[in-house]
Design a protein around this motif. Structure first.
Motif, PDB file in Angstrom:
ATOM      1  N   ARG A 353       0.925  -1.154   0.065  1.00  0.00           N
ATOM      2  CA  ARG A 353      -0.202   0.343  -0.072  1.00  0.00           C
ATOM      3  C   ARG A 353       0.853   1.364   0.124  1.00  0.00           C
ATOM      4  O   ARG A 353       0.791   2.127  -0.514  1.00  0.00           O
ATOM      5  N   GLU A 354       2.061   1.209   0.842  1.00  0.00           N
ATOM      6  CA  GLU A 354       2.835   2.269   0.939  1.00  0.00           C
ATOM      7  C   GLU A 354       3.282   2.713  -0.456  1.00  0.00           C
ATOM      8  O   GLU A 354       3.526   3.881  -0.823  1.00  0.00           O
ATOM      9  N   ALA A 355       4.054   1.663  -1.183  1.00  0.00           N
ATOM     10  CA  ALA A 355       4.562   1.740  -2.462  1.00  0.00           C
ATOM     11  C   ALA A 355       3.427   2.497  -3.742  1.00  0.00           C
ATOM     12  O   ALA A 355       3.765   3.428  -4.291  1.00  0.00           O
ATOM     13  N   LEU A 356       2.202   1.877  -3.408  1.00  0.00           N
ATOM     14  CA  LEU A 356       1.194   2.520  -4.479  1.00  0.00           C
ATOM     15  C   LEU A 356       0.750   3.820  -3.920  1.00  0.00           C
ATOM     16  O   LEU A 356       0.478   4.802  -4.964  1.00  0.00           O
ATOM     17  N   GLU A 357       0.876   4.160  -2.687  1.00  0.00           N
ATOM     18  CA  GLU A 357       0.207   5.504  -2.364  1.00  0.00           C
ATOM     19  C   GLU A 357       1.511   6.536  -2.855  1.00  0.00           C
ATOM     20  O   GLU A 357       1.019   7.637  -3.008  1.00  0.00           O
ATOM     21  N   ASP A 358       2.708   6.238  -2.518  1.00  0.00           N
ATOM     22  CA  ASP A 358       3.707   7.036  -2.800  1.00  0.00           C
ATOM     23  C   ASP A 358       3.752   7.436  -4.461  1.00  0.00           C
ATOM     24  O   ASP A 358       3.946   8.427  -4.841  1.00  0.00           O
ATOM     25  N   LEU A 359       3.488   6.008  -5.249  1.00  0.00           N
ATOM     26  CA  LEU A 359       3.021   6.384  -6.724  1.00  0.00           C
ATOM     27  C   LEU A 359       1.928   7.385  -7.063  1.00  0.00           C
ATOM     28  O   LEU A 359       2.238   8.144  -7.955  1.00  0.00           O
ATOM     29  N   ARG A 360       0.878   7.149  -6.309  1.00  0.00           N
ATOM     30  CA  ARG A 360      -0.292   8.047  -6.503  1.00  0.00           C
ATOM     31  C   ARG A 360       0.184   9.338  -6.304  1.00  0.00           C
ATOM     32  O   ARG A 360      -0.269  10.367  -7.130  1.00  0.00           O
ATOM     33  N   ALA A 361       0.823   9.754  -5.207  1.00  0.00           N
ATOM     34  CA  ALA A 361       1.336  10.896  -4.836  1.00  0.00           C
ATOM     35  C   ALA A 361       1.878  11.764  -5.965  1.00  0.00           C
ATOM     36  O   ALA A 361       1.494  12.728  -6.462  1.00  0.00           O
ATOM     37  N   ARG A 362       2.693  10.858  -6.755  1.00  0.00           N
ATOM     38  CA  ARG A 362       3.471  11.545  -7.829  1.00  0.00           C
ATOM     39  C   ARG A 362       2.773  11.884  -9.069  1.00  0.00           C
ATOM     40  O   ARG A 362       2.909  12.959  -9.578  1.00  0.00           O
ATOM     41  N   LEU A 465       9.449   6.826 -12.976  1.00  0.00           N
ATOM     42  CA  LEU A 465       9.005   6.558 -11.746  1.00  0.00           C
ATOM     43  C   LEU A 465       9.294   4.940 -11.133  1.00  0.00           C
ATOM     44  O   LEU A 465       8.992   4.812 -10.209  1.00  0.00           O
ATOM     45  N   GLU A 466       9.646   4.235 -12.175  1.00  0.00           N
ATOM     46  CA  GLU A 466       9.652   2.934 -11.994  1.00  0.00           C
ATOM     47  C   GLU A 466      10.776   2.535 -10.927  1.00  0.00           C
ATOM     48  O   GLU A 466      10.352   1.642  -9.989  1.00  0.00           O
ATOM     49  N   GLU A 467      11.860   3.088 -10.911  1.00  0.00           N
ATOM     50  CA  GLU A 467      13.034   2.667 -10.105  1.00  0.00           C
ATOM     51  C   GLU A 467      12.759   2.898  -8.649  1.00  0.00           C
ATOM     52  O   GLU A 467      12.858   1.913  -7.794  1.00  0.00           O
ATOM     53  N   ARG A 468      12.216   3.973  -8.243  1.00  0.00           N
ATOM     54  CA  ARG A 468      11.527   4.255  -6.956  1.00  0.00           C
ATOM     55  C   ARG A 468      10.541   3.365  -6.466  1.00  0.00           C
ATOM     56  O   ARG A 468      10.361   2.843  -5.582  1.00  0.00           O
ATOM     57  N   ALA A 474      10.450  -3.750  -3.064  1.00  0.00           N
ATOM     58  CA  ALA A 474      11.194  -4.718  -2.499  1.00  0.00           C
ATOM     59  C   ALA A 474      11.316  -4.819  -0.864  1.00  0.00           C
ATOM     60  O   ALA A 474      11.573  -5.779  -0.576  1.00  0.00           O
ATOM     61  N   ARG A 475      10.423  -3.907  -0.333  1.00  0.00           N
ATOM     62  CA  ARG A 475      10.061  -4.134   1.182  1.00  0.00           C
ATOM     63  C   ARG A 475       8.896  -5.076   1.453  1.00  0.00           C
ATOM     64  O   ARG A 475       8.520  -5.181   2.571  1.00  0.00           O
ATOM     65  N   ALA A 476       8.276  -5.422   0.434  1.00  0.00           N
ATOM     66  CA  ALA A 476       7.057  -6.100   0.589  1.00  0.00           C
ATOM     67  C   ALA A 476       7.449  -7.721   0.413  1.00  0.00           C
ATOM     68  O   ALA A 476       7.432  -8.273  -0.881  1.00  0.00           O
ATOM     69  N   PRO A 477       7.624  -8.478   1.421  1.00  0.00           N
ATOM     70  CA  PRO A 477       8.161  -9.884   1.235  1.00  0.00           C
ATOM     71  C   PRO A 477       7.243 -10.565   0.887  1.00  0.00           C
ATOM     72  O   PRO A 477       5.823 -10.809   1.366  1.00  0.00           O
ATOM     73  N   SER A 478       7.373 -11.817   0.055  1.00  0.00           N
ATOM     74  CA  SER A 478       6.619 -12.899  -0.464  1.00  0.00           C
ATOM     75  C   SER A 478       6.952 -14.099   0.565  1.00  0.00           C
ATOM     76  O   SER A 478       7.625 -14.164   1.115  1.00  0.00           O
ATOM     77  N   ASN A 479       5.704 -14.871   0.530  1.00  0.00           N
ATOM     78  CA  ASN A 479       5.726 -16.285   1.026  1.00  0.00           C
ATOM     79  C   ASN A 479       6.540 -16.987   0.520  1.00  0.00           C
ATOM     80  O   ASN A 479       6.666 -18.405   0.851  1.00  0.00           O
ATOM     81  N   CYS A 480       6.520 -16.705  -0.968  1.00  0.00           N
ATOM     82  CA  CYS A 480       7.122 -17.943  -2.060  1.00  0.00           C
ATOM     83  C   CYS A 480       8.646 -17.466  -2.196  1.00  0.00           C
ATOM     84  O   CYS A 480       8.995 -16.457  -2.552  1.00  0.00           O
ATOM     85  N   ASP A 482      10.620 -18.564  -4.106  1.00  0.00           N
ATOM     86  CA  ASP A 482      10.914 -18.336  -5.633  1.00  0.00           C
ATOM     87  C   ASP A 482      10.976 -16.954  -6.005  1.00  0.00           C
ATOM     88  O   ASP A 482      11.511 -16.445  -7.025  1.00  0.00           O
ATOM     89  N   TYR A 483       9.705 -15.997  -5.537  1.00  0.00           N
ATOM     90  CA  TYR A 483       9.641 -14.609  -5.815  1.00  0.00           C
ATOM     91  C   TYR A 483      10.681 -13.951  -4.902  1.00  0.00           C
ATOM     92  O   TYR A 483      11.345 -12.956  -5.347  1.00  0.00           O
ATOM     93  N   GLY A 484      10.431 -13.956  -3.525  1.00  0.00           N
ATOM     94  CA  GLY A 484      11.483 -13.314  -2.554  1.00  0.00           C
ATOM     95  C   GLY A 484      10.670 -12.049  -2.262  1.00  0.00           C
ATOM     96  O   GLY A 484      10.295 -11.697  -1.025  1.00  0.00           O
ATOM     97  N   ASP A 485      10.223 -11.261  -3.180  1.00  0.00           N
ATOM     98  CA  ASP A 485       9.504  -9.913  -2.748  1.00  0.00           C
ATOM     99  C   ASP A 485       8.634  -9.424  -4.057  1.00  0.00           C
ATOM    100  O   ASP A 485       8.650 -10.050  -4.958  1.00  0.00           O
ATOM    101  N   ALA A 486       7.697  -8.417  -3.507  1.00  0.00           N
ATOM    102  CA  ALA A 486       6.773  -7.928  -4.799  1.00  0.00           C
ATOM    103  C   ALA A 486       7.522  -7.321  -5.741  1.00  0.00           C
ATOM    104  O   ALA A 486       6.900  -7.288  -6.956  1.00  0.00           O
ATOM    105  N   ALA A 487       8.887  -6.718  -5.747  1.00  0.00           N
ATOM    106  CA  ALA A 487       9.644  -6.304  -6.824  1.00  0.00           C
ATOM    107  C   ALA A 487       9.822  -7.284  -7.758  1.00  0.00           C
ATOM    108  O   ALA A 487       9.521  -6.980  -9.115  1.00  0.00           O
TER     109      ALA A 487
END
Length: 797
Positions: A353-362, A465-468, A474-480, A482-487
């Motif tokens: 949510r924080e990643a998406l809110e930051d993107l929306r603000a920009r 905006l993609e790099e940020r 990358a701070r959103a950890p996956s349970n899998c 194989d992925y590691g995180d949302a990034a």
């Protein structure tokens, strides 16, 4: 007989998250929904369509009546789901609209349909500005479809705060529906006494409550019956219509001296998708109540037309119907989740949510700080009126009304790009992304796809905006692991969806070669204008120049391209800036020589000397187009080998007879080869148009399969045969006087019984009932046909 009227309002919240490819506006294949193409189609097949034609069975187990449940219940359909239905399942779309029109006529102008906040966001987590847009888009979508103003609105997950209710009231909405635990305190309106704090005890849900808001605003709230609604949704109460009816009747009390309204509210998918045949239990209950009990079926608007609230309520803010912790399910690891991963955490929810809110603000900053709009937020609120419209006059009028820039190409492109960027920014917060247990699920991928589309569009404003965004994901950890995180989910599952205009051209060229077509086919939401396109006589290559344009943003490119087929299925394409006539002639000659074998150079190396740009293969074609191409290539291969297949099959059949006569058991390898060819023939035969040879051909093939010991997979054959029976009954409905149509239906049904097949007769039954309803014909033969289709002798609908 009770001394006061008893009312029943059953509300279905029918909703699917938006699933379309954000660049194309179409839902692509979702293998997890098999045998359906995607989850919208699957749930429509299991729930939405069956509720539009629900069966009520008679004593002998045949169909006694077919009813449209939507005509008898309160409901809301999510706007994004109805968008899909309008283009992909028009019969569903029309059935829903027709049910509301019927209810308006029958209930004194009070229709069954409610509006919904547009894309199912959790309203307390949204800004006031975004709340208004969600409500206004929901209203405008409702008005376009239902041709009337909505009186009530469904809130996603019934998530509510006072500001949300104030927005509803400001927009002229009279009521909403909440869960009983979302009431904090109540009091009678008469006497102006003090509020009684409920202290966690559920209020009496048998009456509506007035909720007074700031600034003299107010709204009426219906609270559903918690125990009965939970039993319907989760405890299997729909397994028995009789038990559901008994539970409903027990929900009224003789001690209540007011006109009781029992409200049951559940996800609409409960009726058929979550609970198989749930739509039939619901229809049976409606039928019993209409004919045998003094319970009045109603909807909230009709009840309010007859009775006014006499109690007042204060809500418990930041609450919902599906999270025991209020609204934490959509922003924290609160423990509420659905899914099948044992022990899964949801520590990814807050960072997502924080990643998406930051993107929306920009995105919001660039949207409101430019000089494109007279009033940017008013333009956004109004955008839905032209979204998806092909009416150029409406779009021009919208542009004139809201723009502060001239209609020259760059200004107009930025204008529409900014609006589409905002639409994706809204869709990024669809609630389903946070509902389940894992960040790599398709619901999360979908909101990340909208984020990718918004990031892609933002480049028109020199924003990178993609790099940020990836650093935040990358701070959103996956349970899998194989992925590691949302990034990583974004990189692997979402990034390949990004569709540049040059890739649109490359895909059109590759698919044209694969189809053997001599024209380019544009993708949805795009247009192609051919300037000079040259095709090889043998369909092995093409070169040309085109203009490609986005229908939504008006972004356009002039490109030149080359596409070739190297080997059997090795499709290659290159797209670059537009070439002059002489340079295009040189490219033409180079590609022609390459494909004629006169040039030893590799395609990429050769093209590099003529066309600066990107290089593409079949993998770069969009997923849905690639699937379509592969199906067409497979079909073409099978058709091209038809005569050879037939020769081999006849020879193998004779060889099998020789083995049986002289050699004993047939070798497995030979039997497998015969089985492959026979299954191909059966699949082809069941697809052929209906004619006099249709049934005899299938019968012969099944007889040969049995004789050869070949097992024919019945599922796909039954699906095709279902469509053929429905087609034959539709022919009978259109031309009821032709006995040949009756004979065809009879023969198809007899063939199914003979072959041990059980086609789904749902569509055929609907067509047959339509025939009877329009007085098509009658007689003993038609009565027998009705029985063969599963109807009772006294069936109606």
């Amino acid at each position: 007989m009770p001394s006061t009227p008893r009312y029943l309002c059953i509300h279905g919240h029918f909703y699917q998250p938006p699933r379309e490819n954000p660049w194309l506006g179409v839902v692509e294949e979702q293998p997890s929904a098999a045998p359906s193409h995607d989850w919208n189609e699957r749930v429509a097949t299991e729930c939405y369509l069956p509720n539009a034609a629900a069966r009520i069975l008679g004593e002998r187990g045949g169909i006694r009546r077919i009813v449209n449940n939507y005509e008898l219940m309160s409901f809301n359909f999510g706007p994004t789901l109805l968008d899909w239905a309008e283009s992909t399942s028009p019969e569903l779309h029309e059935a829903v609209l027709r049910a509301d029109r019927t209810s308006v006529r029958q209930r004194g102008g009070c229709g069954n349909a409610l509006a919904q906040v547009y894309n199912h966001v959790i309203m307390p987590l949204e800004s006031l500005r975004d709340k208004r847009t969600q409500v206004r888009w929901g209203i405008r979508d409702f008005e376009r479809r239902f041709k009337r103003r909505p009186e009530g609105m469904w809130l996603a997950e019934t998530a509510v705060d006072e500001e949300t209710l104030e927005v509803l009231a400001d927009e002229g909405l009279r009521f909403t529906i909440l869960a009983p635990h979302q009431a904090r305190a109540v009091r009678p309106l008469a006497g102006n006494g003090s509020f009684e704090d409920l202290n966690g005890v559920e209020l009496d849900p048998s009456r509506p409550y007035l909720c007074r808001l700031s600034g003299g605003r107010e709204i009426i709230i219906f609270f559903y019956d918690g125990p009965i609604s939970r039993a319907v949704a989760f405890d299997g109460l729909l397994q028995s219509g009789a038990e559901l009816l008994e539970r409903i009747l027990a929900g009224y009390s003789a001690s209540r001296a007011w006109p009781q309204v029992l409200t049951i509210a559940v996800d609409g998918e409960t009726f058929g998708h979550h609970s198989r045949f749930g739509e039939m239990a619901l229809a049976w209950v409606f039928d019993r109540l209409l004919h045998e009990y003094d319970v009045v079926l109603t909807n909230p608007a009709e009840y309010l037309a007859r009775h006014t609230p006499d109690w007042e309520v204060r809500i418990a803010p930041n609450t919902s119907w599906s999270c025991a912790h209020g609204i934490e399910r959509w922003r924290s690891d609160c423990g509420c989740r659905d899914g099948d991963l044992p022990g899964a955490h949801q520590r990814w929810r807050a960072p997502l949510r924080e990643a998406l809110e930051d993107l929306r603000a920009r995105l919001d900053l660039v949207f409101e700080s430019g000089e494109l709009f007279a009033d940017p937020w008013a333009a956004r609120d109004d955008y839905l009126t032209v979204l998806g419209q092909s009416d150029s006059e409406a779009r021009e009028a919208f542009f004139v009304r809201h723009s502060r820039v001239s209609a020259e190409p760059t200004g107009e492109e930025l204008f529409w790009t900014a609006l589409e960027m905002q639409r994706c920014g809204m869709l990024m917060f669809t609630s389903c992304a946070w509902f389940f247990d894992e960040v790599s699920r398709i619901e999360v991928r979908q909101v990340l796809a909208y984020a990718a589309r918004a990031i892609h569009l933002a480049r028109a404003f020199d924003l990178s905006l993609e790099e940020r965004f990836l650093a935040s994901l990358a701070r959103a950890p996956s349970n899998c692991a194989d992925y590691g995180d949302a990034a990583e989910v974004y990189r692997r599952e979402v990034k390949p969806l990004v569709l540049e205009l040059e890739r649109v051209v490359a895909g059109a060229a590759i698919t044209a070669l694969a189809r053997g077509a001599r024209e380019l086919r544009a993708l949805p939401r795009h247009r192609l204008q051919e300037a000079d396109v040259r095709f090889a006589p043998n369909e092995k290559w093409m070169v040309g120049s085109v203009t490609v344009r986005s229908s939504l943003t008006t972004e356009s490119r002039r490109c030149s391209f080359a596409a070739v087929l190297r080997g059997r299925y090795d499709y290659r394409a290159a797209v670059g800036g537009v070439l002059g006539d002489a340079a295009l002639d040189e490219l033409h000659s180079a590609v022609r020589d390459l494909c004629a074998g006169e040039s030893p150079e590799a395609f990429e190396q050769l093209i590099g000397g003529h066309l600066e740009g990107g290089h593409y293969r079949l993998d770069d074609v969009t997923r849905e187009e690639r699937r379509r191409v592969l199906c067409e290539l497979s079909r073409a291969l099978l058709i091209s080998g038809r005569e050879e297949f037939e020769r081999i099959r006849v020879a193998q059949r004779h060889l099998m007879e020789v083995w049986r006569t002289h050699g004993g058991d047939v070798p497995d390898l030979l039997g497998q080869a015969v089985g492959l060819l026979l299954r191909f023939d059966v699949a082809r035969a069941v697809r052929r148009p209906l004619d006099q040879e249709y049934c005899s051909r299938l019968r012969d093939l099944f007889r040969e399969a049995r004789h050869s010991g070949v097992k024919v997979e019945s599922d796909s054959i039954e699906r095709r045969l279902s469509a053929r029976v429905a087609e034959a009954v539709a022919d009978l409905r259109r031309e009821p006087g032709r006995d040949g149509h009756v004979a065809m239906v009879e023969e198809l049904l007899a063939l199914s019984r003979e072959l041990g097949l059980r086609p789904d007769l749902w569509r055929a039954q609907n067509e047959f009932l339509s025939l009877l309803a329009h007085g098509g014909r009658s007689g003993e033969r038609l009565a027998r046909l009705a029985e063969s289709l599963g109807f009772e002798p006294d069936a109606s609908g």
